[in-house]
Scaffold this active site. Structure first.
Site, PDB file in Angstrom:
ATOM      1  N   THR A 121      -3.480  55.661  38.089  1.00 16.75           N
ATOM      2  CA  THR A 121      -4.561  55.100  38.904  1.00 16.75           C
ATOM      3  C   THR A 121      -4.800  56.035  40.090  1.00 16.75           C
ATOM      4  O   THR A 121      -3.908  56.208  40.925  1.00 16.75           O
ATOM      5  CB  THR A 121      -4.161  53.693  39.403  1.00 16.75           C
ATOM      6  OG1 THR A 121      -3.890  52.873  38.264  1.00 16.75           O
ATOM      7  CG2 THR A 121      -5.262  53.072  40.240  1.00 16.75           C
ATOM      8  N   GLU A 149      -5.514  52.682  33.093  1.00 17.06           N
ATOM      9  CA  GLU A 149      -4.764  51.704  32.294  1.00 17.06           C
ATOM     10  C   GLU A 149      -4.857  50.321  32.939  1.00 17.06           C
ATOM     11  O   GLU A 149      -4.691  50.195  34.138  1.00 17.06           O
ATOM     12  CB  GLU A 149      -3.295  52.158  32.193  1.00 17.06           C
ATOM     13  CG  GLU A 149      -2.440  51.248  31.352  1.00 17.06           C
ATOM     14  CD  GLU A 149      -3.062  50.967  29.995  1.00 17.06           C
ATOM     15  OE1 GLU A 149      -3.328  51.916  29.233  1.00 17.06           O
ATOM     16  OE2 GLU A 149      -3.302  49.778  29.689  1.00 17.06           O
ATOM     17  N   PHE A 150      -5.085  49.297  32.101  1.00 18.46           N
ATOM     18  CA  PHE A 150      -5.273  47.937  32.626  1.00 18.46           C
ATOM     19  C   PHE A 150      -4.151  46.982  32.227  1.00 18.46           C
ATOM     20  O   PHE A 150      -4.261  45.782  32.442  1.00 18.46           O
ATOM     21  CB  PHE A 150      -6.619  47.379  32.147  1.00 18.46           C
ATOM     22  CG  PHE A 150      -7.796  48.134  32.696  1.00 18.46           C
ATOM     23  CD1 PHE A 150      -8.376  47.775  33.911  1.00 18.46           C
ATOM     24  CD2 PHE A 150      -8.319  49.221  32.016  1.00 18.46           C
ATOM     25  CE1 PHE A 150      -9.453  48.482  34.424  1.00 18.46           C
ATOM     26  CE2 PHE A 150      -9.397  49.937  32.526  1.00 18.46           C
ATOM     27  CZ  PHE A 150      -9.959  49.570  33.731  1.00 18.46           C
ATOM     28  N   LEU A 151      -3.078  47.499  31.608  1.00 13.45           N
ATOM     29  CA  LEU A 151      -2.015  46.599  31.145  1.00 13.45           C
ATOM     30  C   LEU A 151      -1.372  45.867  32.323  1.00 13.45           C
ATOM     31  O   LEU A 151      -1.411  46.337  33.452  1.00 13.45           O
ATOM     32  CB  LEU A 151      -0.950  47.378  30.375  1.00 13.45           C
ATOM     33  CG  LEU A 151      -0.158  48.492  31.079  1.00 13.45           C
ATOM     34  CD1 LEU A 151       0.929  47.950  31.996  1.00 13.45           C
ATOM     35  CD2 LEU A 151       0.447  49.410  30.047  1.00 13.45           C
ATOM     36  N   LYS A 205     -11.133  51.043  37.784  1.00  7.50           N
ATOM     37  CA  LYS A 205      -9.744  50.559  37.774  1.00  7.50           C
ATOM     38  C   LYS A 205      -9.392  49.873  39.107  1.00  7.50           C
ATOM     39  O   LYS A 205      -8.820  48.785  39.142  1.00  7.50           O
ATOM     40  CB  LYS A 205      -8.795  51.737  37.503  1.00  7.50           C
ATOM     41  CG  LYS A 205      -7.343  51.455  37.735  1.00  7.50           C
ATOM     42  CD  LYS A 205      -6.789  50.425  36.780  1.00  7.50           C
ATOM     43  CE  LYS A 205      -5.465  49.899  37.293  1.00  7.50           C
ATOM     44  NZ  LYS A 205      -4.944  48.815  36.479  1.00  7.50           N
ATOM     45  N   PHE A 250      -6.455  33.523  37.619  1.00  5.03           N
ATOM     46  CA  PHE A 250      -6.128  34.033  38.962  1.00  5.03           C
ATOM     47  C   PHE A 250      -6.597  33.100  40.072  1.00  5.03           C
ATOM     48  O   PHE A 250      -7.097  33.536  41.085  1.00  5.03           O
ATOM     49  CB  PHE A 250      -6.708  35.446  39.156  1.00  5.03           C
ATOM     50  CG  PHE A 250      -5.852  36.505  38.510  1.00  5.03           C
ATOM     51  CD1 PHE A 250      -4.972  37.250  39.258  1.00  5.03           C
ATOM     52  CD2 PHE A 250      -5.911  36.717  37.143  1.00  5.03           C
ATOM     53  CE1 PHE A 250      -4.147  38.195  38.655  1.00  5.03           C
ATOM     54  CE2 PHE A 250      -5.094  37.651  36.531  1.00  5.03           C
ATOM     55  CZ  PHE A 250      -4.214  38.397  37.285  1.00  5.03           C
ATOM     56  N   GLY A 258       2.353  40.592  44.588  1.00  8.63           N
ATOM     57  CA  GLY A 258       3.235  41.731  44.874  1.00  8.63           C
ATOM     58  C   GLY A 258       3.160  42.696  43.718  1.00  8.63           C
ATOM     59  O   GLY A 258       2.133  42.788  43.040  1.00  8.63           O
ATOM     60  N   CYS A 261       1.240  47.400  41.745  1.00 11.12           N
ATOM     61  CA  CYS A 261      -0.176  47.783  41.662  1.00 11.12           C
ATOM     62  C   CYS A 261      -1.066  47.134  42.727  1.00 11.12           C
ATOM     63  O   CYS A 261      -1.669  47.844  43.528  1.00 11.12           O
ATOM     64  CB  CYS A 261      -0.714  47.469  40.275  1.00 11.12           C
ATOM     65  SG  CYS A 261       0.058  48.487  39.011  1.00 11.12           S
ATOM     66  N   LYS A 264      -0.709  48.236  46.576  1.00 12.68           N
ATOM     67  CA  LYS A 264      -1.030  49.637  46.870  1.00 12.68           C
ATOM     68  C   LYS A 264      -2.476  49.964  46.502  1.00 12.68           C
ATOM     69  O   LYS A 264      -3.133  50.750  47.183  1.00 12.68           O
ATOM     70  CB  LYS A 264      -0.043  50.578  46.166  1.00 12.68           C
ATOM     71  CG  LYS A 264      -0.386  50.909  44.730  1.00 12.68           C
ATOM     72  CD  LYS A 264       0.517  51.995  44.164  1.00 12.68           C
ATOM     73  CE  LYS A 264       0.310  52.170  42.665  1.00 12.68           C
ATOM     74  NZ  LYS A 264      -0.999  52.598  42.243  1.00 12.68           N
TER      75      LYS A 264
END
Ligand SMILES: NC(=O)c1ccc[n+]([C@@H]2O[C@H](COP(=O)([O-])OP(=O)(O)OC[C@H]3O[C@@H](n4cnc5c(N)ncnc54)[C@H](O)[C@@H]3O)[C@@H](O)[C@H]2O)c1
Length: 438
Positions: A121, A149-151, A205, A250, A258, A261, A264
Site C-alpha cells: 500500500t 491488496e484488499f485482503l 486502496k 462495519f 487497530g 492497516c 497507518k
C-alpha cells in the site's frame, strides 16, 4: 508462470502461497533469514486460517520456494511483486524506504524484460518513483503495474481466493493483461478485474481503508453520544443497517480499530492531503475518535472504581486487534492494559492466538492465563476486549463463581445486558443506555 514475491509478511506470504496454489511457480523472498528458515519448514510466521495447508502442499509439490536471494529470484521470474511493509513514519506519512530499497535491488538484478508489480500500500505517486529507481539501475525493458491488496487478516486466504474485485493500475493495458491472466482462476464467478491508471489504483486502496475506518469511528461517535443522552447504539445500528443505502457492514461500535492497516493508512492519507495543501478534515476526525476510544473505555472502568485502580485485578479476554488473527499491532488492548497498569491495577489475560505476541509486548508485566476461565480467578472485573467466537456464549455461573465481583466491561457489545442483569452481573457496554449498568 514464474513469479517472485518480495517480502513474506502478511500480504507477501498469502499472495505467494495462493498464486502457487493456482499452479504457478512462486519464489518468496525476504531479507529476514530467520523467517525464511521457518517458512522453508512449512511453518507460517503468523496465524491465518487455511494458510498452513496451502504452504505445506505447495512446498511439497515444489511450486513454492523461499529464499533470501533476491537476485536469483528476480532472474528466474517474469513477474515480480513488491510486498514489503510501508509502516508509519514519525509524521504519519508512509515510510517507503523498504519499497525503494527493493526496487533498486530488482533493477540491479534484472537481466531481461520483467513485469514489476507494486502490491504494498503506497501513497499516490510512489509507483512513479519506483519506475525512476528502476530506470536508474537497469537498461533492461520492464512494465510497472500497481496491484493493491484488499485482503483482511483473519480471512486472508478466502479474500485472496475470492476477491470482491482485483484492481490493476497500469499505464500500458497490454502489461495489465498479464495480471488479468494470473488472477483469472480467482475471479471465475464474475468479480471484476478493474484496470485503471496507476495513480487511481494507488489512491483507491487508501480510500477503501479510510472509508471502512470512517464507518467505525462514525459509529463510535454515535455510541459516545448515546451514552450521554441515554440512547441505545445497538438499536441505532440495526435501524441504520436496515437502510439499503447504508447496509450492515462495519457498523459495530466498540473500543476502536487497530491492526497493521487502518491506523497507518488513515494517517498516511491525511499526510498525502497535507502534501497537496488539502486538509483531509473527515479523516482527521476519524483518527481522533479512534485514538480516544480506548481511553473512554478505561475512563468507564475508573469511574466505576471511584478513580482508584490500585490493587484491582482485571481479567482481559482477547488481545489481538480483532478475532481470527494473532496480530497485535496498534491493538486497543495495548492502550487499555497499559493505562490500567499505570493506575496500579494488575492484569490476567487470555487470547486464543495472540499469547506469544502479548509476551513480546508485556513481558512479565501481565499474567498470561492458559484459558479464558483461568484469568477470572479473583478478578474485580472482566474486560471483553476482542470478540473471539469462543467468548460469545461462556458459562456465566462458572465465571461468577471464579470472580471476586460479577462485573463485566464489554468493549465489543457481545453480551446481552438483559440476560446478564438477572444473572447478577453488573454490565457496561459501549453506547448502551445507562439502564444497562446493573
Ligand atoms: N497486513 C494486511 O492485512 C494488509 C492488507 C492489505 C495491504 N497491506 C499492505 O501490504 C504491505 C505489506 O504488509 P504486511 O502486513 O505484509 O507487512 P509485514 O511487515 O508483515 O511484512 C513485510 C515483510 O517484508 C520484509 N522486508 C522488508 N524489507 C525487505 C527487503 N529489503 N527485502 C526483502 N524483504 C523485506 C520484512 O522482513 C517482512 O517479512 C504494506 O504496504 C501493507 O500496508 C497489508
Amino acid at each position: 508462470m514464474n513469479i517472485s514475491v518480495i517480502g513474506t509478511g502478511y500480504v507477501g506470504l498469502v499472495t505467494g502461497s495462493c498464486f502457487a496454489e493456482s499452479g504457478n511457480d512462486v519464489c518468496c523472498v525476504d531479507n529476514n533469514a530467520a523467517k525464511i528458515d521457518i517458512l522453508r519448514k512449512g511453518i507460517p510466521t503468523f496465524y491465518e486460517p487455511g494458510l498452513p495447508e496451502i504452504i505445506e502442499r505447495n512446498l511439497r509439490e515444489e511450486r513454492l520456494t523461499f529464499t533470501t536471494d533476491l537476485d536469483a529470484a528476480v532472474k528466474k521470474s517474469l513477474v515480480i511483486f513488491i510486498a514489503v511493509g510501508t509502516p508509519s513514519a514519525s509524521n504519519g506519512a508512509a515510510d517507503l524506504s523498504a519499497v525503494f530499497d527493493v526496487a533498486a535491488a530488482i533493477g540491479r538484478a534484472m537481466d531481461r524484460y520483467k513485469v514489476i508489480v507494486v502490491k504494498s500500500t503506497v501513497p499516490v505517486g510512489t509507483s512513479e518513483k519506483v519506475r525512476q529507481i528502476l530506470k536508474k539501475e537497469t537498461k533492461q525493458p520492464f512494465d510497472l503495474l500497481s496491484n493493491p491488496e484488499f485482503l483482511k487478516q483473519g480471512a486472508a486466504v478466502e479474500d485472496f481466493m475470492k476477491p470482491d474485485r482485483v484492481v490493476v493500475g497500469a499505464d500500458d493495458v497490454r502489461a495489465a493483461e498479464i495480471l488479468r491472466d494470473l488472477y483469472a482462476p480467482f475471479v471465475r464467478t464474475g468479480s471484476p478485474v478493474m484496470i485503471v491508471d496507476i495513480r487511481t489504483a494507488e489512491l483507491l486502496k487508501y480510500a477503501a481503508n479510510a472509508f471502512l475506518a470512517a464507518r467505525i469511528s462514525f459509529m463510535n461517535e454515535i455510541a459516545n453520544l448515546c451514552e450521554e443522552v441515554g440512547a441505545n447504539v445497538d438499536l441505532v445500528r440495526k435501524g441504520l443497517a436496515a437502510d439499503s443505502r447504508i447496509g450492515p457492514a462495519f457498523l459495530f461500535s466498540g473500543i476502536g480499530y487497530g491492526g497493521s492497516c487502518f491506523p497507518k493508512d488513515v494517517r498516511a492519507l491525511i499526510e498525502t492531503g497535507r502534501e497537496h495543501d488539502y486538509e483531509m478534515s473527515i479523516l482527521k476526525a476519524v483518527d481522533t475518535v479512534n485514538t480516544n476510544q480506548p481511553a473512554r473505555f478505561v475512563e468507564k472502568i475508573r469511574s466505576h472504581f471511584n478513580n482508584d485502580l490500585s490493587g484491582k485485578r482485571f481479567a482481559v479476554w482477547g488481545l489481538s486487534f480483532k478475532p481470527r488473527t494473532n496480530v497485535m499491532r496498534d491493538a486497543p488492548s495495548i492502550k487499555i492494559i497499559e493505562s490500567l497498569l499505570s493506575g496500579g491495577a494488575s492484569i490476567a489475560a487470555y487470547d486464543p492466538e495472540a499469547m506469544d505476541e502479548a509476551k513480546k509486548i508485556f513481558g512479565s508485566r501481565i499474567e498470561l492465563s492458559i484459558s479464558n476461565y483461568g484469568c477470572l480467578e479473583g478478578a474485580d472485573a472482566l474486560l471483553l476486549v476482542t470478540e473471539w467466537q469462543a467468548f460469545r456464549n461462556p458459562n456465566f455461573e462458572r465465571m461468577k463463581a471464579a470472580m471476586k465481583s460479577a462485573l463485566i466491561f464489554d468493549g465489543r457489545n457481545i453480551y446481552d445486558p438483559t440476560h446478564l442483569k438477572p444473572a447478577g452481573f453488573t454490565y457496561y457496554g459501549v453506547g448502551l443506555d445507562s439502564d444497562s449498568a446493573g
